[in-house]
Design a protein around this motif. Structure first.
Motif, short mmCIF file in Angstrom:
data_model
loop_
_atom_site.label_atom_id
_atom_site.label_comp_id
_atom_site.label_asym_id
_atom_site.label_seq_id
_atom_site.Cartn_x
_atom_site.Cartn_y
_atom_site.Cartn_z
N GLY A 147 0.81 -1.21 0.00
CA GLY A 147 0.00 0.00 0.00
C GLY A 147 0.84 1.26 0.00
N PHE A 148 1.93 1.27 0.78
CA PHE A 148 2.82 2.42 0.80
C PHE A 148 3.42 2.66 -0.58
CE2 PHE A 148 2.48 2.49 5.31
CZ PHE A 148 2.98 3.71 5.73
N PHE A 149 3.83 1.59 -1.23
CA PHE A 149 4.44 1.71 -2.56
C PHE A 149 3.45 2.25 -3.58
CE2 PHE A 149 5.16 -0.37 -6.70
CZ PHE A 149 6.37 0.24 -7.05
N VAL A 150 2.24 1.71 -3.57
CA VAL A 150 1.22 2.13 -4.53
C VAL A 150 0.81 3.58 -4.29
CG1 VAL A 150 -1.17 1.75 -5.28
CG2 VAL A 150 0.36 -0.19 -4.96
N ALA A 151 0.75 3.99 -3.02
CA ALA A 151 0.40 5.38 -2.71
C ALA A 151 1.40 6.35 -3.34
CB ALA A 151 0.35 5.58 -1.20
N MET A 168 -6.95 9.39 -3.61
CA MET A 168 -6.93 7.94 -3.54
C MET A 168 -5.64 7.43 -2.90
SD MET A 168 -8.28 5.02 -3.83
CE MET A 168 -9.85 5.53 -4.52
N SER A 169 -4.52 8.08 -3.19
CA SER A 169 -3.25 7.64 -2.60
C SER A 169 -3.26 7.83 -1.08
CB SER A 169 -2.08 8.41 -3.22
OG SER A 169 -2.13 9.79 -2.89
N LEU A 170 -3.85 8.93 -0.61
CA LEU A 170 -3.97 9.14 0.84
C LEU A 170 -4.90 8.10 1.46
CD1 LEU A 170 -4.19 13.04 1.09
CD2 LEU A 170 -2.29 11.57 1.79
N PHE A 171 -5.97 7.78 0.75
CA PHE A 171 -6.92 6.76 1.21
C PHE A 171 -6.21 5.42 1.39
CE2 PHE A 171 -10.43 3.69 0.31
CZ PHE A 171 -11.27 4.05 1.35
N VAL A 172 -5.40 5.05 0.40
CA VAL A 172 -4.65 3.79 0.47
C VAL A 172 -3.56 3.86 1.54
CG1 VAL A 172 -3.08 2.28 -0.82
CG2 VAL A 172 -5.11 3.20 -1.93
N LEU A 173 -2.89 5.01 1.62
CA LEU A 173 -1.81 5.18 2.59
C LEU A 173 -2.30 5.02 4.02
CD1 LEU A 173 1.21 5.95 2.95
CD2 LEU A 173 0.44 8.32 3.15
N LEU A 174 -3.43 5.64 4.35
CA LEU A 174 -3.96 5.55 5.70
C LEU A 174 -4.39 4.12 6.03
CD1 LEU A 174 -6.04 8.85 6.12
CD2 LEU A 174 -3.62 8.39 6.57
N HIS A 175 -5.01 3.45 5.06
CA HIS A 175 -5.37 2.05 5.28
C HIS A 175 -4.13 1.19 5.51
CE1 HIS A 175 -9.38 3.14 3.83
NE2 HIS A 175 -9.79 1.97 4.29
N SER A 176 -3.09 1.45 4.74
CA SER A 176 -1.86 0.66 4.86
C SER A 176 -1.20 0.90 6.22
CB SER A 176 -0.89 1.02 3.73
OG SER A 176 -1.49 0.80 2.47
N PHE A 177 -1.19 2.15 6.65
CA PHE A 177 -0.61 2.50 7.95
C PHE A 177 -1.37 1.79 9.07
CE2 PHE A 177 0.41 5.41 11.48
CZ PHE A 177 1.78 5.38 11.37
N PHE A 178 -2.70 1.77 8.95
CA PHE A 178 -3.52 1.08 9.95
C PHE A 178 -3.23 -0.42 9.95
CE2 PHE A 178 -7.40 -1.23 11.09
CZ PHE A 178 -7.67 -0.70 12.35
N ILE A 179 -3.07 -1.00 8.76
CA ILE A 179 -2.80 -2.43 8.66
C ILE A 179 -1.45 -2.77 9.28
CG2 ILE A 179 -2.33 -4.30 7.01
CD1 ILE A 179 -4.46 -3.01 5.19
N LEU A 180 -0.44 -1.91 9.08
CA LEU A 180 0.86 -2.13 9.71
C LEU A 180 0.76 -2.03 11.24
CD1 LEU A 180 3.30 -0.18 7.35
CD2 LEU A 180 3.04 -2.66 7.58
N TYR A 207 -10.99 8.72 6.69
CA TYR A 207 -11.33 7.74 5.66
C TYR A 207 -12.56 8.19 4.86
CZ TYR A 207 -8.23 4.67 8.32
OH TYR A 207 -7.15 4.13 8.97
N GLY A 208 -13.61 8.59 5.58
CA GLY A 208 -14.84 9.02 4.92
C GLY A 208 -14.66 10.22 4.02
N PRO A 209 -14.10 11.34 4.53
CA PRO A 209 -13.91 12.52 3.66
C PRO A 209 -13.07 12.23 2.43
CG PRO A 209 -13.67 13.14 5.96
CD PRO A 209 -13.79 11.65 5.93
N LEU A 210 -12.03 11.43 2.55
CA LEU A 210 -11.14 11.16 1.41
C LEU A 210 -11.88 10.45 0.28
CD1 LEU A 210 -7.81 10.12 3.18
CD2 LEU A 210 -8.20 12.15 1.80
N ILE A 211 -12.61 9.41 0.61
CA ILE A 211 -13.30 8.67 -0.45
C ILE A 211 -14.48 9.48 -0.99
CG2 ILE A 211 -14.92 7.39 1.02
CD1 ILE A 211 -12.92 6.04 -2.00
N TYR A 212 -15.09 10.28 -0.13
CA TYR A 212 -16.20 11.14 -0.57
C TYR A 212 -15.73 12.17 -1.59
CZ TYR A 212 -19.44 15.12 -0.27
OH TYR A 212 -20.26 16.16 -0.57
N PHE A 213 -14.65 12.87 -1.30
CA PHE A 213 -14.14 13.88 -2.22
C PHE A 213 -13.52 13.25 -3.46
CE2 PHE A 213 -14.37 16.77 1.47
CZ PHE A 213 -15.05 17.81 0.88
N TYR A 214 -13.02 12.03 -3.33
CA TYR A 214 -12.52 11.33 -4.52
C TYR A 214 -13.65 11.11 -5.51
CZ TYR A 214 -10.80 7.65 -7.57
OH TYR A 214 -10.47 6.91 -8.68
N PHE A 215 -14.80 10.64 -5.03
CA PHE A 215 -15.93 10.40 -5.93
C PHE A 215 -16.48 11.72 -6.49
CE2 PHE A 215 -15.90 6.04 -4.77
CZ PHE A 215 -16.65 5.38 -5.73
#
Length: 503
Positions: A147-151, A168-180, A207-215
């Motif tokens: 996730g860090f790489f893709v971000a 989208m990169s921030l959305f993935v980055l935050l998820h990846s950080f949480f998973i780590l 998480y919510g604002p990022l995906i909302y503004f992405y769409f």
């Protein structure tokens, strides 16, 4: 001689007395060495009967009740004694009390407990405190780094929507950080790096604002305004009023919180995050449904991408609801508890897969030319870096531009202009047309123009137009070129076509 023997006996008696006195002053520590200034002693394997062990245990308990000895020392001795007696449940009870009181999680792995190492209760205890690695934690570690790489890669796309890719990169980055962070919890490394407490919680309401503004960006082409910063207010309040006081604590205080289960605000943060996810999830769903009802022009693979993200987010909200219920119920393990982490990991992998298999979602990839292999036949595009999947994707995009956007009607359309619309290079566009349509650029454009002209000639409105008007309508600049191209594809002129098939 008699005096000499007498002196030897007195010396031996003195050594014995001295040893007896020292045995009450010194005791064994957790590593089997002797500790000074303790009032209780422990000798591994020093008792033969259960009554002797019980006598010592009663002595330890009495001293604990009367505050005659250090409680840590008593917990330690009781854990050792019960281990010698092969009483794993009782030993585990005092191991746990010692760990929580001393914040020394490594004590759970002391060699003195080899007698109970096969017991279920002791294995559960070590599983809770000692470092460990399993397939689930390795998977989380892998997904986190992917996730860090893709971000990073998402922000390096050329000819792309930089704002949408950043979101989208921030959305993935935050998820990846949480998973780590979850990986650290699964392996118990949070006890050895106690400052990791709440390290990923700061982003809970983003998480919510990022995906909302992405769409909003990809569907409505939304441009950010200053007022949109209000969406950051919950995150700022979370950090300032709830998390900063925790972050400023010492490592020892954080570790005691984790060991004793007194981490503050956990349930509150979880509930508010769930509310945030539900609110923004509803807004995302509203934007997506409206785009479908409005029948907005979008490529099929982009439509599939948007649909899948909406599905992922919707299912994630459901699984997080279950997770929140478990947190409130103080249940911190099991399949249902880890289900939301698994779904989050799948989301990161899906975005990663899409970024490389369908790069047009995030912008075009730079074409890397490869050297031809000697064994392969030399063809026109042997040096092309165009993969099969990217070729199919660009073909679909070209068909959309021709069938839906009708770009052939532009009388100034060029190969370069078409390439820019497809977010690729001139070389790739030419290759797509040659390989999939067996035509060159001008032949393809003129073919679509002629088909459009035939439809106009067959329609009721054709009587209002001259042939030259139809030629201009479909993208030709003059009647001569139109007649020549029309005859090439139909073997007759437009006038003859009207007489034969329309009149």
């Amino acid at each position: 001689m008699a005096n000499s023997k007498k002196n030897i006996k007195i010396s031996l008696l003195g050594v014995f007395v001295l040893f007896s006195i020292s045995s009450t002053v010194y005791c064994f520590s957790s590593n089997g060495k002797i500790d000074k200034d303790n009032t209780l002693s422990y000798t591994q394997g020093g008792y033969d009967t259960k009554e002797q062990y019980q006598f010592v245990i009663d002595k330890y308990l009495n001293s604990l009740e009367e505050n005659q000895a250090d409680s840590l020392s008593v917990f330690q001795k009781l854990a050792f004694t019960y281990s010698e007696m092969r009483e794993p449940e009782l030993a585990v009870q005092y191991i746990d009390r010692y760990v929580k009181a001393s914040s020394d999680v490594s004590f759970a792995g002391h060699s003195f407990f080899h007698n109970i190492s096969d017991s279920e209760s002791y294995q559960l205890l070590t599983d809770r405190y000692l470092k460990k690695v399993d397939l689930w934690s390795i998977f989380c570690l892998y997904v986190g780094f992917i996730g860090f790489f893709v971000a990073i890669v998402l922000n390096l796309r050329k000819r792309s929507d930089k704002v949408a890719n950043l979101l989208m990169s921030l959305f993935v980055l935050l998820h990846s950080f949480f998973i780590l962070h979850i990986c650290a919890l699964l392996t118990n490394y949070q006890y050895y790096f106690s400052h990791s407490l709440y390290i990923s919680t700061s982003f809970s309401f983003l998480y919510g604002p990022l995906i909302y503004f992405y769409f909003k960006r990809v569907i409505n082409k939304y441009v950010f305004k200053t007022i949109d910063l209000l969406h950051l207010v919950p995150t700022v309040l979370l950090i300032v009023f709830l998390l900063l006081p925790v972050y400023f604590l010492s490592a020892e205080e954080k570790l005691k919180m984790m060991l004793n289960g007194t981490v503050p605000h956990g349930a509150l943060i979880t509930i508010v995050k769930l509310m945030s996810l539900m609110i923004y999830g509803g807004l995302v769903l509203k934007i997506y449904i409206k785009s479908i009802r409005d029948k907005r022009s979008v490529l099929r693979f982009e439509s599939v991408w948007q649909r899948n993200i909406v599905i992922f987010c919707s299912v994630y909200i459901v699984t997080y609801s279950i997770y929140a219920f478990l947190i409130i119920s103080k249940i911190y393990s099991g399949f249902l508890f880890n289900m939301q982490v698994g779904l989050m990991a799948l989301l990161v992998l899906y975005v990663s897969y899409t970024a490389f298999v369908q790069p047009s979602i995030f912008g075009s990839l730079k074409v890397i030319k490869t050297k031809p292999q000697n064994k392969l036949p030399v063809t026109k595009y042997v040096k092309s870096g165009l993969t099969e999947s990217l070729s199919a994707e660009l073909k679909e995009k070209l068909l959309y531009l021709l069938n839906e956007e009708k770009i052939y009607k532009q009388n100034n359309i060029t190969l370069q202009g078409l390439s820019e619309l497809m977010d690729t290079t001139r070389h790739n566009t030419s290759q797509i047309i040659n390989e999939h349509f067996n035509l060159n650029f001008f032949e393809l454009i003129n073919k679509y123009r002629i088909e459009e002209a035939k439809e106009l000639l067959q329609g009721e409105k054709h009587k209002k137009f001259n042939i030259i008007d139809i030629a201009y309508e479909v993208g030709f600049n003059n009647k001569v070129t139109f007649n020549k191209s029309f005859k090439k594809y139909n073997q007759i002129t437009p006038s003859e076509y009207l007489k034969t098939f329309v009149a």
